[in-house]
Design a protein around this motif. Structure first.
Motif, short mmCIF file in Angstrom:
data_model
loop_
_atom_site.label_atom_id
_atom_site.label_comp_id
_atom_site.label_asym_id
_atom_site.label_seq_id
_atom_site.Cartn_x
_atom_site.Cartn_y
_atom_site.Cartn_z
N MET A 1 0.85 -1.18 0.00
CA MET A 1 0.00 0.00 0.00
C MET A 1 0.89 1.24 0.00
SD MET A 1 -3.00 1.22 2.64
CE MET A 1 -2.05 1.16 4.12
N VAL A 2 0.60 2.18 -0.87
CA VAL A 2 1.34 3.43 -0.96
C VAL A 2 0.78 4.42 0.06
CG1 VAL A 2 1.91 5.37 -2.46
CG2 VAL A 2 1.89 3.06 -3.39
N ILE A 3 1.68 5.03 0.82
CA ILE A 3 1.31 5.98 1.88
C ILE A 3 1.38 7.39 1.32
CG2 ILE A 3 1.95 6.86 4.17
CD1 ILE A 3 0.98 3.94 4.17
N SER A 4 0.37 8.20 1.58
CA SER A 4 0.35 9.58 1.11
C SER A 4 1.24 10.45 2.00
CB SER A 4 -1.07 10.14 1.14
OG SER A 4 -1.50 10.33 2.48
N THR A 5 1.59 11.62 1.48
CA THR A 5 2.38 12.57 2.26
C THR A 5 1.64 12.96 3.53
OG1 THR A 5 3.42 13.42 0.26
CG2 THR A 5 3.46 14.86 2.17
N GLY A 6 0.34 13.16 3.46
CA GLY A 6 -0.45 13.52 4.63
C GLY A 6 -0.43 12.44 5.70
N THR A 7 -0.56 11.19 5.27
CA THR A 7 -0.51 10.08 6.23
C THR A 7 0.88 9.98 6.84
OG1 THR A 7 -2.22 8.87 5.04
CG2 THR A 7 -0.79 7.58 6.51
N TYR A 8 1.91 10.17 6.02
CA TYR A 8 3.29 10.15 6.52
C TYR A 8 3.46 11.21 7.61
CZ TYR A 8 8.18 11.32 6.92
OH TYR A 8 9.42 11.63 7.43
N GLU A 9 3.02 12.41 7.33
CA GLU A 9 3.16 13.50 8.30
C GLU A 9 2.44 13.16 9.60
OE1 GLU A 9 2.18 18.24 8.80
OE2 GLU A 9 2.63 17.47 6.81
N GLN A 10 1.25 12.61 9.50
CA GLN A 10 0.48 12.23 10.69
C GLN A 10 1.22 11.17 11.51
OE1 GLN A 10 -3.45 10.83 9.78
NE2 GLN A 10 -3.95 10.38 11.91
N VAL A 11 1.73 10.13 10.84
CA VAL A 11 2.47 9.07 11.54
C VAL A 11 3.71 9.64 12.21
CG1 VAL A 11 3.86 6.98 11.20
CG2 VAL A 11 1.63 7.18 10.10
N ALA A 12 4.46 10.47 11.49
CA ALA A 12 5.70 11.04 12.03
C ALA A 12 5.43 11.93 13.24
CB ALA A 12 6.44 11.82 10.95
N LEU A 13 4.35 12.70 13.19
CA LEU A 13 4.01 13.57 14.32
C LEU A 13 3.47 12.79 15.52
CD1 LEU A 13 2.40 16.61 12.46
CD2 LEU A 13 4.56 16.60 13.75
N GLU A 14 2.73 11.72 15.26
CA GLU A 14 2.17 10.92 16.34
C GLU A 14 3.20 10.01 17.00
OE1 GLU A 14 -1.28 8.92 14.79
OE2 GLU A 14 -2.41 10.79 14.59
N ASP A 15 4.28 9.70 16.29
CA ASP A 15 5.33 8.83 16.84
C ASP A 15 6.69 9.49 16.59
OD1 ASP A 15 6.83 6.73 17.84
OD2 ASP A 15 6.53 5.44 16.10
N PRO A 16 6.98 10.60 17.28
CA PRO A 16 8.21 11.34 17.01
C PRO A 16 9.48 10.55 17.32
CG PRO A 16 7.11 12.21 18.96
CD PRO A 16 6.18 11.21 18.34
N ASP A 17 9.41 9.57 18.21
CA ASP A 17 10.59 8.76 18.51
C ASP A 17 10.83 7.69 17.46
OD1 ASP A 17 11.05 10.20 20.85
OD2 ASP A 17 9.78 8.87 22.04
N GLY A 18 9.87 7.48 16.57
CA GLY A 18 9.98 6.43 15.56
C GLY A 18 10.93 6.73 14.44
N GLN A 19 11.30 7.99 14.26
CA GLN A 19 12.17 8.42 13.16
C GLN A 19 11.71 7.81 11.84
OE1 GLN A 19 16.20 7.60 14.50
NE2 GLN A 19 16.36 9.73 15.07
N TRP A 20 10.50 8.15 11.46
CA TRP A 20 9.89 7.62 10.24
C TRP A 20 10.36 8.37 9.01
CZ3 TRP A 20 7.55 3.13 10.31
CH2 TRP A 20 6.99 2.67 11.51
N GLU A 21 10.69 7.61 7.99
CA GLU A 21 10.98 8.16 6.67
C GLU A 21 9.90 7.64 5.72
OE1 GLU A 21 15.78 8.57 6.54
OE2 GLU A 21 15.00 6.57 6.11
N LEU A 22 9.76 8.31 4.60
CA LEU A 22 8.85 7.84 3.55
C LEU A 22 9.70 7.59 2.32
CD1 LEU A 22 5.88 7.28 2.77
CD2 LEU A 22 5.79 9.63 1.91
N ALA A 23 9.83 6.33 1.92
CA ALA A 23 10.67 5.95 0.80
C ALA A 23 9.81 5.27 -0.27
CB ALA A 23 11.78 5.02 1.26
N CYS A 24 9.65 5.96 -1.39
CA CYS A 24 8.87 5.42 -2.51
C CYS A 24 7.47 5.00 -2.07
CB CYS A 24 9.60 4.25 -3.16
SG CYS A 24 11.21 4.70 -3.83
N GLY A 25 6.84 5.83 -1.26
CA GLY A 25 5.47 5.57 -0.82
C GLY A 25 5.34 4.59 0.33
N GLN A 26 6.45 4.11 0.87
CA GLN A 26 6.42 3.14 1.97
C GLN A 26 7.03 3.74 3.23
OE1 GLN A 26 4.92 0.06 1.40
NE2 GLN A 26 4.46 1.08 -0.54
#
Length: 145
Positions: free
Chosen positions: A1-26
């Motif tokens: 499943m491809v993740i949108s920029t908006g969903t990425y931003e939400q995940v990154a803000l909700e889990d700031p310790d997770g150090q989430w990146e978005l690579a090719c929609g994943q």
């Protein structure tokens, strides 16, 4: 499943310790690193913050999110950010994820056994396409740049 920029931003803000990146929609979580990796980052951080004017530059460890033209977002191990884009981000993105599209003066990835190939094959090439001025890969075991 491809993740949108908006969903990425939400995940990154909700889990700031997770150090989430978005690579090719994943979504991709940066893995934990070795003592040698972290020690090399800290040594470089110390050298840079003692030489750069804090009114002109900020030095981030695992905090800066760099937007890649392909829609990916990467978090370099270390990044030198001019204060002008920081002020612009505060004004334009208040309350939102801190992201920079403009080229940075220095972006650094420190080699690790778990991410070494990925950093060279994917992230360093993306930083080159972004136009980042200096792109370093430090190797803490070989003591090389």
């Amino acid at each position: 499943m491809v993740i949108s920029t908006g969903t990425y931003e939400q995940v990154a803000l909700e889990d700031p310790d997770g150090q989430w990146e978005l690579a090719c929609g994943q979504l991709r979580r940066k893995p934990e690193m070795t003592v040698e990796h972290d020690d090399a980052m800290r040594a470089l951080l110390y050298q840079l913050i003692t030489q750069l004017d804090p009114a002109e530059f900020r030095v981030d460890l695992n905090l800066a999110r760099l937007r890649i033209q392909t829609g990916s977002f990467y978090i370099p191990d270390l990044c030198v950010i001019p204060r002008t884009p920081v002020r612009r981000a505060k004004a334009e993105r208040s309350g939102r994820l801190e992201v920079y599209a403009e080229p940075m003066p220095l972006v650094v990835e420190v080699w690790s056994p778990s991410t070494g190939d990925y950093d060279v094959e994917v992230k360093l090439r993306a930083y080159q396409r972004r136009g980042d001025v200096e792109i370093w890969r430090l190797h803490p075991y070989e003591h090389s740049l």
